[in-house]
Design an enzyme around this catalytic site. Sequence first.
Site, mmCIF file in Angstrom:
data_model
loop_
_atom_site.group_PDB
_atom_site.id
_atom_site.type_symbol
_atom_site.label_atom_id
_atom_site.label_comp_id
_atom_site.label_asym_id
_atom_site.label_seq_id
_atom_site.Cartn_x
_atom_site.Cartn_y
_atom_site.Cartn_z
ATOM 1 N N HIS A 1 0.923 -1.244 -0.147
ATOM 2 C CA HIS A 1 0.109 0.155 -0.008
ATOM 3 C C HIS A 1 0.859 1.093 0.036
ATOM 4 C CE1 HIS A 1 -3.630 2.059 0.751
ATOM 5 N NE2 HIS A 1 -2.933 3.108 1.286
ATOM 6 N N CYS A 2 0.663 2.144 -1.001
ATOM 7 C CA CYS A 2 1.538 3.473 -1.223
ATOM 8 C C CYS A 2 0.920 4.616 -0.616
ATOM 9 C CB CYS A 2 2.080 3.394 -2.542
ATOM 10 S SG CYS A 2 2.967 4.721 -2.937
ATOM 11 N N PRO A 3 1.078 4.968 0.647
ATOM 12 C CA PRO A 3 0.368 6.204 0.947
ATOM 13 C C PRO A 3 1.008 7.476 0.668
ATOM 14 C CG PRO A 3 1.630 5.276 2.754
ATOM 15 C CD PRO A 3 1.699 4.285 1.545
#
Length: 374
Positions: free
Chosen positions: A196-198
């Site tokens: 997951h790339c915030p």
Amino acid sequence: MPSCRASRRHGAAGMRSRQRAFAAGMRLLLKCLRLGRRRRFKLVRQAGQLWHYGRLCLRSLLYNSFTDGDVVLDSLFEPVYWLVDHVTRWFGVVFVALVIGLTSSIVAIVYICLLPLILQTYTPAWICWHLAYGHWNLIMIVFHYYMAITTSPGHPPQAKDDLTGVSICRKCIAPKPARTHHCSICNRCVLKMDHHCPAWLNNCVGHYNHRYFFSFCLFMTMGCIYCSISGWEMFRDAYAAIETYYQTPPPTFSFRQRAFHKSVVYLWVLCSSVALALGALTLWHAALITRGETSIERHINKKERQRLQKKGKVFRNPYSYGSWDNWKVFLGVDVPRHWLTRVLLPSPHLPHGTGLSWDLPPCVSKHRTPLLAL
């Protein structure tokens, strides 16, 4: 005499009454002590029963034959994970806005400050090179960033009748296909989940947007390196001019010249920093793609490789088809012209497969060895 007898009778009667009162008091005291002892024993017995009942209830609710140290640690840190997931979800929007704002500022500085200087001082050949490469790189960055943000990474279908899963998701309580993992931030299972790339996307990187994410990282790194190399001489001159601001007497620079100097320094420092940080991330993902792994699978395969090594066996990644074929599968290159139309030009083509099953891609000409080899 009669008065003496009367007084003796009254004294004896008083003595007997006091004795009776003392005896009654002693009996009452002993009775209270016995009652207190019984009550105390009863309270202790009730407390012990409640303790054993509470332990039984807790064990009946929490006992699991698969419980180990990792499960206990996960349970203890669950509130921390919940807080991080929710904070990350909201901060992801801020990070994406920050990325768009900083990138837009760099593009504005290039068009306002650098491009006029290039048109005035460079030769026609170099002007054509900068115009062609710069705009091509910008188009590739914008296209892949937009696609990476807006494209869903892919999720298992809601209808579970025809879904073949290799395991059961503990969070979704549903079949989980191969290479699928649960994202605690999105609260859904993601096909071929990488991470997951915030910071860059505020989105999961999975089966359908993995190529967009990597291409964005690659072209953004190339663009930052291009700006850093092209603006090196301008940066040196601007930095030297800024150092003269504090001389006595100060130089006579106009507001526009001061803004130009600071903009060039800002552009070079930001592009160089992003090139180093994002370049390292791009190289890491390039190594994973070469091995046919995702970020999550890298850790899983490492543990599995160590476990089999102790047994004298060799681990083979079933999703790796060789370094060159892994890149062809990842980029969707089926024929040679796809290197131009799908890699060097913006292309919204879908990846191989559905993410639910992993058949041999058409661009791979040979089968791989089995998962385990003696």
